[in-house]
Scaffold this motif. Structure first.
Motif, mmCIF file in Angstrom:
data_model
loop_
_atom_site.group_PDB
_atom_site.id
_atom_site.type_symbol
_atom_site.label_atom_id
_atom_site.label_comp_id
_atom_site.label_asym_id
_atom_site.label_seq_id
_atom_site.Cartn_x
_atom_site.Cartn_y
_atom_site.Cartn_z
ATOM 1 N N MET A 1 0.852 -1.201 0.000
ATOM 2 C CA MET A 1 0.000 0.000 0.000
ATOM 3 C C MET A 1 0.886 1.250 0.000
ATOM 4 S SD MET A 1 -3.001 1.013 2.703
ATOM 5 C CE MET A 1 -2.090 1.352 4.191
ATOM 6 N N PRO A 2 0.634 2.222 -0.916
ATOM 7 C CA PRO A 2 1.446 3.449 -0.890
ATOM 8 C C PRO A 2 1.116 4.284 0.346
ATOM 9 C CG PRO A 2 -0.322 3.646 -2.508
ATOM 10 C CD PRO A 2 -0.382 2.240 -1.970
ATOM 11 N N ASP A 3 2.047 5.157 0.718
ATOM 12 C CA ASP A 3 1.763 6.099 1.803
ATOM 13 C C ASP A 3 0.745 7.139 1.341
ATOM 14 O OD1 ASP A 3 3.714 5.123 3.719
ATOM 15 O OD2 ASP A 3 5.217 5.825 2.297
ATOM 16 N N LEU A 4 0.940 7.537 0.077
ATOM 17 C CA LEU A 4 0.183 8.688 -0.410
ATOM 18 C C LEU A 4 -0.343 8.424 -1.809
ATOM 19 C CD1 LEU A 4 -0.238 11.674 0.473
ATOM 20 C CD2 LEU A 4 1.832 12.236 -0.802
ATOM 21 N N ILE A 5 -1.634 8.692 -2.033
ATOM 22 C CA ILE A 5 -2.149 8.763 -3.401
ATOM 23 C C ILE A 5 -2.452 10.225 -3.689
ATOM 24 C CG2 ILE A 5 -4.059 8.214 -4.955
ATOM 25 C CD1 ILE A 5 -4.271 5.494 -3.707
ATOM 26 N N GLY A 8 -4.181 14.000 -9.526
ATOM 27 C CA GLY A 8 -3.928 15.182 -10.339
ATOM 28 C C GLY A 8 -2.449 15.460 -10.487
ATOM 29 N N GLY A 9 -2.022 15.599 -11.745
ATOM 30 C CA GLY A 9 -0.590 15.784 -12.026
ATOM 31 C C GLY A 9 -0.257 17.139 -12.602
ATOM 32 N N GLY A 10 -0.979 18.192 -12.165
ATOM 33 C CA GLY A 10 -0.591 19.560 -12.518
ATOM 34 C C GLY A 10 0.512 20.025 -11.577
ATOM 35 N N ILE A 11 0.685 21.341 -11.471
ATOM 36 C CA ILE A 11 1.786 21.845 -10.632
ATOM 37 C C ILE A 11 1.553 21.489 -9.163
ATOM 38 C CG2 ILE A 11 0.807 24.202 -10.409
ATOM 39 C CD1 ILE A 11 4.536 23.201 -10.551
ATOM 40 N N ALA A 12 0.300 21.457 -8.717
ATOM 41 C CA ALA A 12 0.027 21.124 -7.313
ATOM 42 C C ALA A 12 0.407 19.664 -7.044
ATOM 43 C CB ALA A 12 -1.449 21.375 -6.990
ATOM 44 N N GLY A 13 -0.183 18.751 -7.818
ATOM 45 C CA GLY A 13 0.037 17.320 -7.581
ATOM 46 C C GLY A 13 1.452 16.869 -7.913
ATOM 47 N N LEU A 29 0.778 8.573 -8.052
ATOM 48 C CA LEU A 29 0.151 9.764 -8.645
ATOM 49 C C LEU A 29 -0.822 9.291 -9.719
ATOM 50 C CD1 LEU A 29 -0.064 12.827 -9.323
ATOM 51 C CD2 LEU A 29 1.961 12.537 -10.738
ATOM 52 N N ILE A 30 -2.091 9.681 -9.577
ATOM 53 C CA ILE A 30 -3.096 9.290 -10.575
ATOM 54 C C ILE A 30 -3.523 10.550 -11.313
ATOM 55 C CG2 ILE A 30 -5.292 8.136 -10.968
ATOM 56 C CD1 ILE A 30 -5.006 6.816 -8.238
ATOM 57 N N ASP A 31 -3.312 10.539 -12.606
ATOM 58 C CA ASP A 31 -3.611 11.750 -13.383
ATOM 59 C C ASP A 31 -4.367 11.378 -14.648
ATOM 60 O OD1 ASP A 31 -3.592 14.431 -14.149
ATOM 61 O OD2 ASP A 31 -1.694 14.210 -15.227
ATOM 62 N N ALA A 32 -5.517 12.019 -14.842
ATOM 63 C CA ALA A 32 -6.276 11.780 -16.075
ATOM 64 C C ALA A 32 -5.637 12.522 -17.246
ATOM 65 C CB ALA A 32 -7.718 12.240 -15.876
ATOM 66 N N ALA A 154 7.683 8.591 -8.503
ATOM 67 C CA ALA A 154 6.380 8.078 -8.047
ATOM 68 C C ALA A 154 5.791 7.152 -9.112
ATOM 69 C CB ALA A 154 5.426 9.242 -7.798
ATOM 70 N N LEU A 155 5.021 6.189 -8.653
ATOM 71 C CA LEU A 155 4.266 5.365 -9.593
ATOM 72 C C LEU A 155 3.169 6.247 -10.173
ATOM 73 C CD1 LEU A 155 3.487 2.580 -10.777
ATOM 74 C CD2 LEU A 155 2.018 2.280 -8.771
ATOM 75 N N THR A 156 3.168 6.404 -11.496
ATOM 76 C CA THR A 156 2.188 7.306 -12.112
ATOM 77 C C THR A 156 1.195 6.505 -12.937
ATOM 78 O OG1 THR A 156 3.832 9.045 -12.175
ATOM 79 C CG2 THR A 156 1.945 9.343 -13.587
ATOM 80 N N LEU A 157 -0.080 6.686 -12.649
ATOM 81 C CA LEU A 157 -1.129 5.984 -13.384
ATOM 82 C C LEU A 157 -1.908 6.986 -14.208
ATOM 83 C CD1 LEU A 157 -2.670 3.771 -10.537
ATOM 84 C CD2 LEU A 157 -0.787 3.199 -12.093
#
Ligand code: FAD
Length: 322
Positions: A1-5, A8-13, A29-32, A154-157
């Motif tokens: 299990m990751p610590d953090l999901i 959104g992969g803009g400047i914030a995420g 990191l999950i980004d559409a 980060a693992l990016t989906l």
């Protein structure tokens, strides 16, 4: 299990994912990758805002934090196109100059220049004075986010999150993911889809074969160098309470070209494309939410000025992970 999901992969995420991974957390990191405002081809780092000349309390801190982040990325082998060239803010009259002067905090490096002194910029004849902000500049927003995501490890989906709460995320296909913390960084598009309140504003940049000025210039609209050529743009459509994806209307194109004429005294330049996006304002969504998840969204027109700094603060707020 990751610590953090991170959603959104803009400047914030992207900033949060990078900083959290550097702090030793396992991050997904999950980004559409839909309607990402942060893909702006050239964003200003400009501490003096709008036509009112307001300065955010943390503008200088945010500016320096973002530049330091770029330097760290470059050092790690992820260079981001940018120019630490300063930013020029022409003002039309003595009253505006006086108002802005009164708002400039003592610690913000600046100087007032005569428009005629800046012959290399080629300002139009109407300007009364020019505020030079030597610590400002421009950066390639898409490249910065890409660099942060790549450097984070980060693992990016590439997926869309349908719903989330304190510890779980459900993807649009129904798959359930768990983490010790969930953070929403969904910007205008994602907030609208989730039914979260906010003020959405569309804006456009004209991509130009050559920059209109070697240094970013901003009043009403901004002209700036970019990785390839330059841009002229602003966020200027009427605010709406949900995300819209209308293309640049013709009357807005005319408005933008008028702003160019006001800034530089001429129309024209070789247009190579148009970039349009929506930014979310109407209040910063920052920190713990009622459902136990966290959020960093609603950065308005200051995503690159304050986003990375706020991401670092959000991370501090979330630590330690039990
Ligand atoms: C024309 C224009 C010019 C601008 N100029 C500047 C400037 O000069 N300087 C400056 O500092 N700022 C500028 N901004 C503002 C800046 O672009 C934004 O503040 C910033 O990009 C917002 O970043 P964000 O990470 O919050 O959202 P975004 O960049 O929009 O990223 C959100 C991401 O989350 C994803 N997402 C959302 N919901 C979900 C979900 N449910 N599942 C999976 N993924 C999801 C989206 O697909 C997107 O990729 C400008 C904006 C515009 C429109």
């Amino acid at each position: 299990m990751p610590d953090l999901i991170v959603i959104g992969g803009g400047i914030a995420g992207s900033s949060l994912s990078y900083l959290a991974a550097r702090a030793g957390l396992r991050v997904t990191l999950i980004d559409a990758a839909q309607a990402r405002a942060s893909d702006v081809p050239s964003a200003l780092l400009n501490p003096v805002r709008g036509q009112g000349g307001r300065v955010e309390a943390r503008a200088l801190e945010g500016l320096r934090y973002t530049w330091a982040l770029l330097a760290a990325l470059e050092e790690a082998g992820y260079p981001v196109p940018h120019g630490r060239s300063g930013v020029l803010r022409p003002v039309p009259d003595p009253a505006t100059q006086a108002k802005w002067s009164a708002r400039l905090p003592a610690g913000l490096p600046h100087r007032w220049r005569e428009p005629q002194e800046l012959s290399e910029v080629g300002l139009g004849p109407a300007w009364h004075a020019v505020l030079e902000l030597p610590e400002g500049g421009w950066l390639d927003g898409a490249a910065l986010c890409r660099a942060l995501r790549a450097a984070s490890g980060a693992l990016t989906l590439r997926a869309q999150v349908a719903r989330w709460d304190a510890r779980t995320v459900t993807l649009a296909g129904g798959e359930l993911l768990e983490a010790r913390r969930v953070v929403f960084c969904g910007g205008s598009w994602g907030s609208s889809r989730a039914g979260l309140p906010g003020v959405h504003r569309r804006g456009s940049l004209l991509r130009l074969a050559r920059p209109l000025s070697p240094v970013p210039v901003s009043f009403g609209a901004y002209a700036a160098p970019a990785r390839a050529g330059g841009v002229l743009g602003a966020t200027f459509e009427a605010p709406t309470d949900t995300y819209r994806d209308d293309p640049l209307p013709l009357h807005s194109l005319a408005w933008l070209l008028d702003k160019q004429a006001a800034l530089f005294g001429h129309h024209g330049g070789e247009l190579t494309g148009v970039w349009t996006a929506s930014r979310l304002g109407g209040g910063l969504r920052f920190g713990p939410q009622t459902d136990g998840s966290y959020a960093l969204s609603g950065l308005g027109s200051k995503g690159f000025l304050l986003g990375p700094l706020l991401a670092s603060e959000l991370l501090r707020l979330m630590l330690p992970f039990e």
